[in-house]
Design a protein around this motif. Structure first.
Motif, PDB file in Angstrom:
ATOM      1  N   THR A 114      31.906  -6.375  19.365  1.00  0.00           N
ATOM      2  CA  THR A 114      31.057  -5.229  19.694  1.00  0.00           C
ATOM      3  C   THR A 114      31.286  -4.789  21.131  1.00  0.00           C
ATOM      4  OG1 THR A 114      29.376  -6.049  18.158  1.00  0.00           O
ATOM      5  CG2 THR A 114      28.683  -4.383  19.742  1.00  0.00           C
ATOM      6  N   GLU A 117      34.595  -3.015  21.280  1.00  0.00           N
ATOM      7  CA  GLU A 117      34.459  -1.659  20.736  1.00  0.00           C
ATOM      8  C   GLU A 117      33.865  -0.709  21.763  1.00  0.00           C
ATOM      9  OE1 GLU A 117      31.587   0.580  17.467  1.00  0.00           O
ATOM     10  OE2 GLU A 117      32.090  -1.541  17.168  1.00  0.00           O
ATOM     11  N   MET A 118      32.829  -1.169  22.457  1.00  0.00           N
ATOM     12  CA  MET A 118      32.183  -0.342  23.476  1.00  0.00           C
ATOM     13  C   MET A 118      33.128  -0.021  24.625  1.00  0.00           C
ATOM     14  SD  MET A 118      28.488  -2.242  23.751  1.00  0.00           S
ATOM     15  CE  MET A 118      27.232  -2.120  22.468  1.00  0.00           C
ATOM     16  N   LYS A 249      23.985  -3.650  20.063  1.00  0.00           N
ATOM     17  CA  LYS A 249      24.542  -2.301  20.231  1.00  0.00           C
ATOM     18  C   LYS A 249      23.423  -1.294  20.486  1.00  0.00           C
ATOM     19  CE  LYS A 249      28.028   0.717  18.205  1.00  0.00           C
ATOM     20  NZ  LYS A 249      28.999   0.861  17.059  1.00  0.00           N
ATOM     21  N   LYS A 250      22.334  -1.423  19.772  1.00  0.00           N
ATOM     22  CA  LYS A 250      21.200  -0.513  19.962  1.00  0.00           C
ATOM     23  C   LYS A 250      20.590  -0.679  21.342  1.00  0.00           C
ATOM     24  CE  LYS A 250      16.803   0.927  17.937  1.00  0.00           C
ATOM     25  NZ  LYS A 250      15.830   0.715  16.836  1.00  0.00           N
TER      26      LYS A 250
END
Length: 254
Positions: A114, A117-118, A249-250
């Protein structure tokens, strides 16, 4: 909590046993294993592994070893390494880690993709603060060697790949570290070949970035970081307890 001294072997064994027990059975049928792993393993990170006091007693000696070259993309000593190219106005995610830290390894296994990805999308400015305090705890140089290997790879734009491979191959026994042969293999797997691999080998053997590595440890101490992994969003500590990939992620992106 390890206080300025090598962690006793029985404490290390107990720590590993608790992590293994916490993650046991998370890949069986039923609820999403990533969610289970995120909730249980990250609790283990915070409650069992994370809290260690940074020990800099060998910093003066270490600062005189190796070279003083800055990795590509870094402007000054003590500055974190930015992965990817962040977009204007992107939130800043600071990750404080030590390659030998089992909790950091758990964080990478659960949330590393994650984070990657960011960083790749540029939606988040991901800044790594690579620490080496566990070298003092285990009376070795495995953390600094791994850090140098990663930053030598950064010179050819392969920091992320090398970083991820080192964690993917983290020894199950805390403090064991990696051999030079293993780190060289990771460099090849990261995509370094031919002249680029030769340059990495020279950089790694001479520890060209060692003084930068030491400066990062010094800087994290001044930042008041006393545990790994520590994750800060826009300068504020981000609580990892009960957080899976979706929740993480949120929390970062809103």
């Amino acid at each position: 909590m390890a206080k300025n001294q090598p962690a006793p072997q029985d404490a290390v064994s107990a720590r590993q046993a608790k992590i293994q027990q916490a993650t046991k059975g998370t890949h069986r049928g039923g609820p999403n294993p990533l969610v289970i792993a995120g909730v249980i393993a990250l609790v283990a990170i915070v409650a069992v592994v994370g809290f260690v006091v940074i020990n800099n007693k060998n910093a003066t000696k270490a600062a005189s070893e190796g070279g003083s070259a800055l990795p590509k993309g870094v402007s000054a000593m003590g500055q974190p390494f930015v992965r990817g190219t962040p977009k204007a106005g992107a939130p800043t995610l600071d990750i404080y880690e030590d390659f030998q830290c089992p909790g950091c390894g758990q964080f990478e296994r659960i949330l590393g993709s994650t984070v990657k990805e960011m960083a790749t999308s540029g939606d988040v400015q991901v800044r790594y603060h690579v620490m080496t305090f566990l070298d003092d705890n285990f009376q070795g140089k495995n953390s600094s060697r791994a850090a140098n290997a990663a930053f030598c790879a950064a010179d050819d734009g392969k920091f992320g790949e090398m970083h991820d491979l080192i964690y993917a191959n983290q020894p199950t026994q805390e403090g064991k570290g990696w051999t030079d042969e293993q780190l060289t293999t990771f460099a090849g797997q990261a995509g370094l070949t031919g002249a680029a691999l030769d340059a990495w080998t020279t950089c790694y053997q001479k520890q060209d970035h060692n003084q930068y590595v030491v400066s990062m440890q010094d800087a994290t101490s001044k930042d008041g970081v006393t545990s790994t992994p520590t994750v800060r969003l826009n300068g504020k500590d981000l609580t990892l307890t009960n957080m899976d990939a979706a929740a993480f992620k949120k929390a970062v992106l809103g």
